[in-house]
Scaffold this motif. Structure first.
Motif, PDB file in Angstrom:
ATOM      1  N   UNK A 122       0.828  -1.203   0.000  1.00 25.68           N
ATOM      2  CA  UNK A 122       0.000   0.000   0.000  1.00 25.68           C
ATOM      3  C   UNK A 122       0.863   1.253   0.000  1.00 25.68           C
ATOM      4  N   UNK A 123       1.906   1.266   0.827  1.00 26.44           N
ATOM      5  CA  UNK A 123       2.796   2.426   0.907  1.00 26.44           C
ATOM      6  C   UNK A 123       3.472   2.694  -0.428  1.00 26.44           C
ATOM      7  N   UNK A 124       3.884   1.629  -1.112  1.00 31.13           N
ATOM      8  CA  UNK A 124       4.524   1.798  -2.410  1.00 31.13           C
ATOM      9  C   UNK A 124       3.590   2.419  -3.431  1.00 31.13           C
ATOM     10  N   UNK A 125       2.346   1.949  -3.464  1.00 33.91           N
ATOM     11  CA  UNK A 125       1.367   2.490  -4.407  1.00 33.91           C
ATOM     12  C   UNK A 125       1.084   3.961  -4.125  1.00 33.91           C
ATOM     13  N   UNK A 126       0.872   4.294  -2.862  1.00 33.09           N
ATOM     14  CA  UNK A 126       0.476   5.653  -2.498  1.00 33.09           C
ATOM     15  C   UNK A 126       1.636   6.636  -2.600  1.00 33.09           C
ATOM     16  N   UNK A 127       2.838   6.191  -2.216  1.00 34.31           N
ATOM     17  CA  UNK A 127       4.001   7.089  -2.270  1.00 34.31           C
ATOM     18  C   UNK A 127       4.323   7.514  -3.690  1.00 34.31           C
ATOM     19  N   UNK A 128       4.015   6.655  -4.657  1.00 29.71           N
ATOM     20  CA  UNK A 128       4.345   6.947  -6.048  1.00 29.71           C
ATOM     21  C   UNK A 128       3.322   7.837  -6.731  1.00 29.71           C
ATOM     22  N   UNK A 246      -4.745   4.326  14.253  1.00 28.11           N
ATOM     23  CA  UNK A 246      -3.431   3.698  14.397  1.00 28.11           C
ATOM     24  C   UNK A 246      -2.955   3.140  13.060  1.00 28.11           C
ATOM     25  N   UNK A 247      -3.852   2.508  12.316  1.00 29.34           N
ATOM     26  CA  UNK A 247      -3.463   1.950  11.021  1.00 29.34           C
ATOM     27  C   UNK A 247      -3.065   3.041  10.046  1.00 29.34           C
ATOM     28  N   UNK A 248      -3.741   4.178  10.091  1.00 28.29           N
ATOM     29  CA  UNK A 248      -3.387   5.293   9.216  1.00 28.29           C
ATOM     30  C   UNK A 248      -1.958   5.754   9.474  1.00 28.29           C
ATOM     31  N   UNK A 249      -1.568   5.819  10.742  1.00 30.42           N
ATOM     32  CA  UNK A 249      -0.212   6.248  11.063  1.00 30.42           C
ATOM     33  C   UNK A 249       0.824   5.160  10.750  1.00 30.42           C
ATOM     34  N   UNK A 250       0.441   3.893  10.889  1.00 28.09           N
ATOM     35  CA  UNK A 250       1.329   2.797  10.472  1.00 28.09           C
ATOM     36  C   UNK A 250       1.588   2.885   8.969  1.00 28.09           C
ATOM     37  N   UNK A 251       0.532   3.154   8.217  1.00 28.68           N
ATOM     38  CA  UNK A 251       0.677   3.296   6.760  1.00 28.68           C
ATOM     39  C   UNK A 251       1.586   4.475   6.418  1.00 28.68           C
ATOM     40  N   UNK A 255       5.185   4.637   4.407  1.00 33.56           N
ATOM     41  CA  UNK A 255       5.443   5.522   3.265  1.00 33.56           C
ATOM     42  C   UNK A 255       6.722   6.325   3.493  1.00 33.56           C
ATOM     43  N   UNK A 256       6.940   6.770   4.718  1.00 31.49           N
ATOM     44  CA  UNK A 256       8.173   7.499   5.033  1.00 31.49           C
ATOM     45  C   UNK A 256       9.389   6.577   4.930  1.00 31.49           C
ATOM     46  N   UNK A 257       9.234   5.346   5.409  1.00 29.98           N
ATOM     47  CA  UNK A 257      10.344   4.390   5.354  1.00 29.98           C
ATOM     48  C   UNK A 257      10.720   4.041   3.925  1.00 29.98           C
ATOM     49  N   UNK A 261      15.207   9.533   2.499  1.00 32.80           N
ATOM     50  CA  UNK A 261      15.922  10.775   2.191  1.00 32.80           C
ATOM     51  C   UNK A 261      14.947  11.883   1.808  1.00 32.80           C
ATOM     52  N   UNK A 262      13.959  11.541   0.983  1.00 26.45           N
ATOM     53  CA  UNK A 262      12.952  12.522   0.594  1.00 26.45           C
ATOM     54  C   UNK A 262      12.152  12.973   1.817  1.00 26.45           C
TER      55      UNK A 262
END
Length: 282
Positions: A122-128, A246-251, A255-257, A261-262
């Protein structure tokens, strides 16, 4: 809803975790979770009526879960109801019971997150996605705004979609035209119709959808590329959204991880701006 019913619903939900279900089967599963204590004693025809499906669909649902038929699944459901129907009375009042149930929800989520594959996908999809639309209607609106507020500190263009009407579709079209490739949809009971319609529209236009919702068998799950389940508390007059928050912040952490660097550069830029503008007192 008392503690025993909550635990029963959680155990019933565990039966369906990881199963590949059709949209009709998800509807049956959702009905069984929502009516966990009584559904275990219903016939296949009564379950079909409850879920708004045909009786053969209930039989196929049981077989999809590995049971020879619905009677075998019902026996399993009855056993689960028996386990959770009589919680010990430790003297807690209703407010304490509601908060203790939230603690169990968080513990359940922590156990499920022993594998972070879904969160990372999910993080990969949203971060992009540039921009990143975040959908949250009615009860989910405050959580969408909360996520959007913090996400905007590390992403250049976050667009919270929390207003209804036809302009909502316009805003989705504008995000897609600007380059959006994915959307986060926060979907909480009672599942607004306009939310589900917008998710279907997003999918039809090629956007990937990450659904943060209360259960793996919620109505939003059948339209999502990735589902992040986070149970809500139902023991007070209005639902408690501790788990979804809590899940929103885990997500967002994932995304930050994914782009450390960005993330660091954006946070340093924000802190410099906040200091220059004297935004905070401390």
């Amino acid at each position: 809803m008392n503690d025993g019913v909550v635990r029963t619903a959680e155990r019933v939900l565990d039966l369906f975790q990881g199963a590949r279900l059709t949209p009709t089967q998800r509807r049956i599963a959702h009905s069984l979770v929502q009516h966990a204590s009584s559904a275990a004693y219903l016939s296949a025809a009564e379950v079909a009526e409850l879920a708004g499906v045909s009786q053969p669909s209930v039989t196929r649902f049981a077989m999809a879960l590995g049971y020879p038929g619905y009677p075998a699944l019902r026996r399993e459901l009855r056993a689960l109801v028996g386990v959770g129907a009589a919680p010990a009375d430790n003297g807690d009042n209703a407010t304490q019971r509601a908060l203790r149930a939230e603690t169990r929800h968080l513990e359940q989520m922590a156990d499920q997150l022993s594998s972070l594959d879904a969160v990372r996908k999910a993080a990969g999809l949203l971060s992009a996605s540039r921009p990143l639309p975040v959908l949250g209607m009615r009860a989910a609106g405050p959580l969408a705004a909360y996520f959007g507020y913090f996400a905007a500190k590390v992403l250049p263009d976050v667009r919270v979609l929390d207003g209804g009407g036809t302009m909502l579709l316009d805003r989705l079209d504008q995000a897609r035209a600007a380059g959006a490739t994915a959307m986060l949809a926060i979907v909480l009971p009672r599942y607004p119709r306009e939310t589900l319609e917008l998710i279907r529209e997003a999918r039809s236009t090629g956007l990937a959808v990450v659904a943060l919702t209360d259960s793996a068998v919620s109505p939003a799950a059948e339209h999502a590329d990735v589902v992040l389940p986070a149970p809500v508390g139902t023991q007070l007059v209005f639902d408690l959204h501790t788990g979804p928050m809590a899940m929103a912040m885990v997500l967002l952490q994932a995304m930050c991880d994914a782009a450390p660097e960005q993330t660091q550069a954006r946070l340093e830029e924000f802190e410099a701006t906040a200091s220059r503008r004297h935004i905070f007192e401390a």
